[in-house]
Design a protein around this motif. Sequence first.
Motif, mmCIF file in Angstrom:
data_model
loop_
_atom_site.group_PDB
_atom_site.id
_atom_site.type_symbol
_atom_site.label_atom_id
_atom_site.label_comp_id
_atom_site.label_asym_id
_atom_site.label_seq_id
_atom_site.Cartn_x
_atom_site.Cartn_y
_atom_site.Cartn_z
ATOM 1 N N LEU A 37 82.195 2.270 -94.623
ATOM 2 C CA LEU A 37 81.501 3.431 -94.070
ATOM 3 C C LEU A 37 81.236 4.478 -95.153
ATOM 4 O O LEU A 37 80.147 5.053 -95.208
ATOM 5 C CB LEU A 37 82.307 4.044 -92.927
ATOM 6 C CG LEU A 37 82.365 3.232 -91.634
ATOM 7 C CD1 LEU A 37 83.362 3.857 -90.661
ATOM 8 C CD2 LEU A 37 80.991 3.103 -91.002
ATOM 9 N N GLY A 54 78.370 3.531 -97.165
ATOM 10 C CA GLY A 54 77.117 3.386 -96.444
ATOM 11 C C GLY A 54 76.716 1.938 -96.246
ATOM 12 O O GLY A 54 75.548 1.636 -96.001
ATOM 13 N N ASP A 55 77.675 1.022 -96.338
ATOM 14 C CA ASP A 55 77.415 -0.410 -96.208
ATOM 15 C C ASP A 55 77.629 -0.821 -94.750
ATOM 16 O O ASP A 55 78.733 -1.200 -94.350
ATOM 17 C CB ASP A 55 78.349 -1.190 -97.144
ATOM 18 C CG ASP A 55 78.044 -2.669 -97.193
ATOM 19 O OD1 ASP A 55 77.354 -3.187 -96.282
ATOM 20 O OD2 ASP A 55 78.516 -3.325 -98.147
ATOM 21 N N ALA A 56 76.572 -0.730 -93.975
ATOM 22 C CA ALA A 56 76.658 -1.002 -92.532
ATOM 23 C C ALA A 56 77.053 -2.448 -92.252
ATOM 24 O O ALA A 56 77.788 -2.711 -91.299
ATOM 25 C CB ALA A 56 75.331 -0.678 -91.855
ATOM 26 N N ALA A 79 80.740 -2.780 -92.923
ATOM 27 C CA ALA A 79 81.446 -2.010 -91.889
ATOM 28 C C ALA A 79 81.452 -2.777 -90.571
ATOM 29 O O ALA A 79 82.481 -2.827 -89.887
ATOM 30 C CB ALA A 79 80.800 -0.640 -91.717
ATOM 31 N N GLN A 128 82.678 1.283 -81.666
ATOM 32 C CA GLN A 128 82.199 1.518 -83.027
ATOM 33 C C GLN A 128 81.344 0.344 -83.507
ATOM 34 O O GLN A 128 80.300 0.548 -84.139
ATOM 35 C CB GLN A 128 83.383 1.742 -83.961
ATOM 36 C CG GLN A 128 82.961 2.127 -85.372
ATOM 37 C CD GLN A 128 84.138 2.321 -86.281
ATOM 38 O OE1 GLN A 128 85.059 1.505 -86.295
ATOM 39 N NE2 GLN A 128 84.129 3.403 -87.041
ATOM 40 N N LEU A 133 77.442 0.293 -84.882
ATOM 41 C CA LEU A 133 77.003 -0.322 -86.139
ATOM 42 C C LEU A 133 75.906 -1.356 -85.892
ATOM 43 O O LEU A 133 74.925 -1.411 -86.623
ATOM 44 C CB LEU A 133 78.192 -0.955 -86.868
ATOM 45 C CG LEU A 133 79.152 0.056 -87.485
ATOM 46 C CD1 LEU A 133 80.504 -0.581 -87.791
ATOM 47 C CD2 LEU A 133 78.531 0.671 -88.740
ATOM 48 N N ASP A 184 73.481 2.702 -85.941
ATOM 49 C CA ASP A 184 73.923 4.096 -85.911
ATOM 50 C C ASP A 184 75.125 4.282 -86.845
ATOM 51 O O ASP A 184 76.263 4.419 -86.397
ATOM 52 C CB ASP A 184 74.278 4.488 -84.477
ATOM 53 C CG ASP A 184 74.664 5.957 -84.343
ATOM 54 O OD1 ASP A 184 74.570 6.707 -85.337
ATOM 55 O OD2 ASP A 184 75.079 6.346 -83.229
ATOM 56 N N LEU A 185 74.855 4.303 -88.134
ATOM 57 C CA LEU A 185 75.914 4.438 -89.132
ATOM 58 C C LEU A 185 76.625 5.782 -88.999
ATOM 59 O O LEU A 185 77.855 5.856 -89.088
ATOM 60 C CB LEU A 185 75.342 4.263 -90.544
ATOM 61 C CG LEU A 185 76.350 4.212 -91.683
ATOM 62 C CD1 LEU A 185 77.315 3.041 -91.524
ATOM 63 C CD2 LEU A 185 75.613 4.120 -93.019
ATOM 64 N N GLU A 186 75.869 6.833 -88.740
ATOM 65 C CA GLU A 186 76.488 8.152 -88.606
ATOM 66 C C GLU A 186 77.402 8.208 -87.379
ATOM 67 O O GLU A 186 78.496 8.780 -87.427
ATOM 68 C CB GLU A 186 75.431 9.257 -88.536
ATOM 69 C CG GLU A 186 76.018 10.653 -88.604
ATOM 70 C CD GLU A 186 76.940 10.891 -89.807
ATOM 71 O OE1 GLU A 186 77.981 11.567 -89.613
ATOM 72 O OE2 GLU A 186 76.656 10.413 -90.916
ATOM 73 N N ALA A 238 78.970 5.692 -86.093
ATOM 74 C CA ALA A 238 80.145 4.888 -86.441
ATOM 75 C C ALA A 238 81.089 5.676 -87.335
ATOM 76 O O ALA A 238 82.311 5.563 -87.203
ATOM 77 C CB ALA A 238 79.705 3.601 -87.125
ATOM 78 N N ARG A 239 80.522 6.473 -88.220
ATOM 79 C CA ARG A 239 81.375 7.327 -89.069
ATOM 80 C C ARG A 239 82.132 8.343 -88.221
ATOM 81 O O ARG A 239 83.311 8.592 -88.434
ATOM 82 C CB ARG A 239 80.528 8.050 -90.115
ATOM 83 C CG ARG A 239 80.080 7.175 -91.253
ATOM 84 C CD ARG A 239 79.288 7.979 -92.270
ATOM 85 N NE ARG A 239 78.968 7.178 -93.426
ATOM 86 C CZ ARG A 239 77.758 7.115 -93.974
ATOM 87 N NH1 ARG A 239 76.757 7.844 -93.474
ATOM 88 N NH2 ARG A 239 77.547 6.362 -95.028
#
Length: 121
Positions: A50, A53-55, A58, A84, A88, A92-94, A96-97
């Motif tokens: 995460l 930024g490697d979706a 992740a 989560q 992903l 939706d990476l943000e 998931a963060r």
Amino acid sequence: MNPQTQAILEQGGVDVTGALGRFMGSEALLERFLKRFLQDETLSALQAALDAGDAEAAAAAAHSLKGTSGNLSLNVLFERSTAQLGQLRAGDLEGARQAMAGVTEAYTAAVEAIRAAYGEG
């Protein structure tokens, strides 16, 4: 399983009855796998992916954490990692963060309970 150990595990999010069902009623086997979970590094891999930024990485880590937590009946962690992973997979990476705090909280609760129940450092 003695009631104190069961209560400690359940407070940490372990569905002891469900877990024992998966482990054919073997408390020794459940204990062995819960202790093995203490060595699991998937949460660290998930956080690193995460952060980078490697979706894809992740999602792989979240999928692994979901599977492990499901098999061990770590229900709170399972629910949060499942959500989560859905974020992903939806790109939706943000989100998931942001979900990572809840995943980490559930993971920490499970680890602390396992350590308290079985006297592991």
